[in-house]
Design an enzyme around this catalytic site. Structure first.
Site, short mmCIF file in Angstrom:
data_model
loop_
_atom_site.label_atom_id
_atom_site.label_comp_id
_atom_site.label_asym_id
_atom_site.label_seq_id
_atom_site.Cartn_x
_atom_site.Cartn_y
_atom_site.Cartn_z
N TYR A 69 0.82 -1.21 0.00
CA TYR A 69 0.00 0.00 0.00
C TYR A 69 0.86 1.26 0.00
O TYR A 69 0.71 2.12 -0.88
CB TYR A 69 -0.96 -0.04 1.19
CG TYR A 69 -2.05 1.01 1.16
CD1 TYR A 69 -2.37 1.71 0.00
CD2 TYR A 69 -2.78 1.30 2.31
CE1 TYR A 69 -3.37 2.66 -0.02
CE2 TYR A 69 -3.79 2.24 2.30
CZ TYR A 69 -4.08 2.93 1.14
OH TYR A 69 -5.08 3.87 1.12
N GLU A 120 2.25 6.38 -7.06
CA GLU A 120 1.18 7.19 -7.65
C GLU A 120 1.43 8.68 -7.45
O GLU A 120 1.32 9.49 -8.38
CB GLU A 120 -0.16 6.79 -7.02
CG GLU A 120 -0.59 5.37 -7.37
CD GLU A 120 -1.72 4.89 -6.48
OE1 GLU A 120 -2.42 5.75 -5.90
OE2 GLU A 120 -1.92 3.67 -6.38
#
EC number: 4.2.1.134
Length: 254
Positions: free
Chosen positions: A176, A183
């Site tokens: 995660y 991103e």
């Protein structure tokens, strides 16, 4: 936005095709599943998606071995990545027609955030495609999705190996933050090119009397990670403890 989808989210009910992460309760309570026909379709869908992400994983490894470098590996898996990530749009339909007991709104948000990053950022701003940050989120997504779709497939077949369940509720601890970092760095790298080209921006005056600044929109997306990431991450940690501890207790009574 895309942060929520980095590990397939922390909320929802899963069910083989919907998107849920360490927060789905499939390990703690039973729900009425889809009918035989829907189950067969979902098994096929999840098998295909598992295979698709395995193709991406193999493509990355082969490209790395051929080049001897991890730089610009995105180009070696660009087409399958776009195809299978866009194919996840079907998961919104699965929720909408009721064969997967997950929220349509939440699933739409999660799926579209990934599709947005692939098409509206990475595809549209070609200068970022060679950035290492792209490889960072691609690797995180790839491992996550192989595990997730395998989890759904075996769950639908009522034969879920503990190793897959453990991986689903454990590897997000690393994947995660890794995906979110990739991103954010990719969006950040795209900003100067978006600003210079005025990409997807609408300026006044125009006949619709409407303006839109895509550069500012991307900045807002990056800011949205600040409240979303910690909340989901710690929720997932909590759910991991609950679900895996329940599994251990169940094993003791067997």
């Amino acid at each position: 936005m895309a942060a929520v989808a980095a590990t397939a989210a922390a909320k929802g009910n899963g069910g083989g095709g919907g998107r849920a992460g360490a927060g789905d309760a499939s390990g703690t309570r039973k729900k009425k599943g889809p009918g035989p026909l829907a189950t067969a379709y979902l098994v096929i869908y999840n098998v295909v998606m598992t295979a698709g992400w395995l193709v991406i994983a193999v493509g990355l490894v082969r490209a790395y071995l051929a080049k001897g470098s991890y730089h610009s590996l995105y180009y070696s898996i660009e087409k399958p990545l776009k195809f299978f990530q866009t194919g996840a749009l079907l998961e919104i339909l699965h929720c909408a027609i009721g064969i997967v007991p997950s929220s349509v709104v939440l699933t739409s948000f999660q799926v579209m955030s990934r599709v947005f990053l692939i098409w509206a950022v990475t595809h549209s701003v070609k200068e970022v495609q060679s950035e290492d940050s792209v490889l960072l989120f691609v690797i995180a997504w790839t491992i996550t999705e192989i595990i997730r779709y395998s989890f759904y497939t075996f769950s639908l077949l009522n034969h879920l190996p503990y190793l897959i369940k453990w991986a689903r509720y454990t590897l997000f601890i690393v994947l995660y933050p890794m995906g979110v970092s990739g991103e954010l760095l990719t969006i950040y790298a795209a900003l100067p090119f978006v600003r210079q080209a005025g990409l997807y921006s609408i300026s006044l005056p125009n006949k619709y009397n409407f303006s839109f600044d895509y550069y500012a929109f991307l900045i807002l997306i990056m800011i949205s990670y600040i409240p979303i990431f910690p909340q989901l991450y710690f929720h997932m940690i909590h759910q991991r403890r609950k679900i895996l501890s329940h599994t251990e207790e169940h094993k003791k009574f067997e």
